[in-house]
Scaffold this active site. Structure first.
Site, PDB file in Angstrom:
ATOM      1  CG  ASP A   1     111.898  54.356  26.148  1.00  0.00           C
ATOM      2  OD1 ASP A   1     112.489  53.486  25.470  1.00  0.00           O
ATOM      3  OD2 ASP A   1     112.045  54.460  27.371  1.00  0.00           O
TER       4      ASP A   1
ATOM      5  CD  GLU B   1     115.746  59.585  29.425  1.00  0.00           C
ATOM      6  OE1 GLU B   1     115.651  59.895  30.614  1.00  0.00           O
ATOM      7  OE2 GLU B   1     116.304  58.532  29.039  1.00  0.00           O
TER       8      GLU B   1
HETATM    9 ZN   LIG Z   1     116.692  57.584  30.908  1.00  0.00          ZN
HETATM   10 ZN   LIG Z   2     115.425  55.050  29.584  1.00  0.00          ZN
END
Ligand SMILES: [Zn+2]
Ligand SMILES: [Zn+2]
Length: 443
Positions: free
Chosen positions: A101, A171
């Site tokens: 990510d 997130e």
């Molecule tokens: Zn996080």
């Molecule tokens: Zn994370």
């Protein structure tokens, strides 16, 4: 306004050397990776704003010899996401997806590190916020760069296709959805397996943890508006007070988990935001609440969702709220994600590869946690593609041991003092992920 960042190191790593052992490659790469990590750490970007981070990851993967596509992903509002896809084909064999990510959090950093973030940005509601890699996604990006380079250099030892994914907006659990909605598998091929790692304060650097089966909870985000009838604070009998209704709702809500849900199947209901009223002597018309709910099974999640609806309706009924002022309960599909499930057979293979690379004593069997992730979505509905996420220890081993001796942990994910120790964390991350990939990419 767009900031211009300086990413000297990522651009000078050069072409990875070919035909060396993994340890040898990582030794040679480590100092460059640490500098790259510190640059990433100092320049975090919020979810849905990962343009610089994704561009630098794309550049580094291109340099490592991968075929890279940027701006993969479409959000429901039609806007483009900052997803990165990098492919390295190495003959016949399995197709392995590895995901990092990219995004950071609206947190003001308080680590006091020389490479601390001083970045400020505005959030979706227009407020100025600090930005920090408080979830350590900078560790993940750097580990992916190191892994990409290590696997390119050791390609004589594996066979198949690597599909590296830089995923935005983890997130807000929007990014995996956005990439899949943009035809990720139709355009780049469907993987046979998917792997990811996440850093953690629950293990020291040099060690990893893994769970078999349910690993992270599913999340459903719910907005609840309790509507009453406003009026003068001195004459409650003339209105319907939504503040009192909210008080009853909040307490009653906790009986969903404690009295209605099966205690053998864990669940959580939290109200993180509540707002109602503007002045002490005015009864407001409504109270708004933002809820997060967590559960591992679809069954538990539906018990919670139905419980939230029923409790809201019950409180309104008891207060005598009119038909046309019933509560509004909204499920936010876009901020919801299913539970993350580590395929047991694949988890066993991953664990064996980790034990071989790091030593069995450095690989822990972890318990599931109630936090959530959208990585599981890459496995598609019904876990069609086996997927595994494992935990990468990120804490200074000495400080970790000292905290443990007092029965404590060092500051964790999403806190302003979360502080991964760069060198051993990145070294272990690259060796762990490269070893797992090599073990899985065999004919
Ligand atoms: Zn996080
Ligand atoms: Zn994370």
């Amino acid at each position: 306004m767009k900031q211009v960042y300086f990413w000297m190191t990522l651009l000078t790593l050069g072409v990875p050397a070919f035909g060396q052992t993994l340890d040898h490659v990582v030794d040679g790469e480590l100092s460059g990776l640490v500098v790259a990590y510190k640059e990433l750490h100092a320049h975090p970007e919020l979810s849905r704003h990962e343009d610089q981070t994704s561009a630098r990851l794309a550049e580094a993967l291109r340099q490592a010899g991968y075929k890279v596509t940027e701006h993969v992903g479409k959000y429901p509002d039609g806007s483009q996401a900052d997803g990165v896809v990098a492919i390295l084909e190495n003959g016949p064999g399995p197709r392995l997806l590895i995901r990092t990510d990219l995004d950071a959090l609206p947190v003001v950093e308080e680590t006091g590190l020389s490479y601390s973030s001083r970045v400020k940005s505005t959030n979706a509601s227009g407020q100025e916020v600090g930005v920090m890699h408080a979830c350590g996604h900078d560790v993940h990006v750097t580990t992916m760069i190191g892994t990409a380079r290590a696997l390119a250099a050791t390609r004589a030892q594996w066979h198949g296709t690597l599909m590296l994914i830089g995923q935005p907006a983890e997130e807000t659990v929007e990014g995996a959805k956005a990439m899949l909605a943009d035809g990720l598998y139709e355009r780049f091929g469907k993987p046979d397996m998917a792997i990811a790692l996440h850093d953690t304060n629950t293990h020291a650097a040099g060690t990893v943890g893994i769970v078999s089966g349910p690993t992270l909870a599913g999340v459903t985000s719910i907005d609840v508006t309790l509507r009453g009838q406003g009026g003068h604070g001195s004459a409650p009998q003339l209105g319907k007070d939504p503040v009192v209704m909210a008080g009853e709702f909040i307490v009653q809500l906790q009986t969903i988990v404690s009295r209605q849900e099966d205690p053998r199947d864990p669940a959580v209901v939290t109200i993180g935001d509540i707002h109602g009223g503007a002045k002490r002597n005015v009864i407001p018309n409504e109270v708004k609440m933002e809820l997060t709910t967590r559960a591992f099974s679809d069954r538990a999640m539906s018990v919670i969702i139905e419980g939230v609806r029923r409790t809201a309706q019950g409180v309104a009924l008891a207060a005598g709220v009119a038909e046309d002022r019933q509560p509004i309960v909204t499920i936010l599909e876009n901020e919801s994600a299913p539970a993350t499930y580590n395929d047991p057979a694949l988890a066993a293979r991953v664990k064996a590869a980790l034990a071989k690379a790091l030593g069995a004593k450095n690989v822990f069997d972890d318990a599931p946690i109630m936090a959530s992730e959208d990585f599981g979505l890459f496995g598609l509905e019904g876990h069609k593609i086996p997927a595994v996420i494992f935990w990468l220890g990120a804490m200074d081993p000495q400080k970790f041991a000292a905290a443990q001796a007092e029965g404590k942990l060092l500051p964790g994910l999403h806190t302003s003092k979360f502080e991964p120790l760069p060198e051993p964390t990145l070294r272990t991350g690259v060796i762990a992920m490269s070893s797992v990939a090599t073990a899985l990419l065999q004919r």
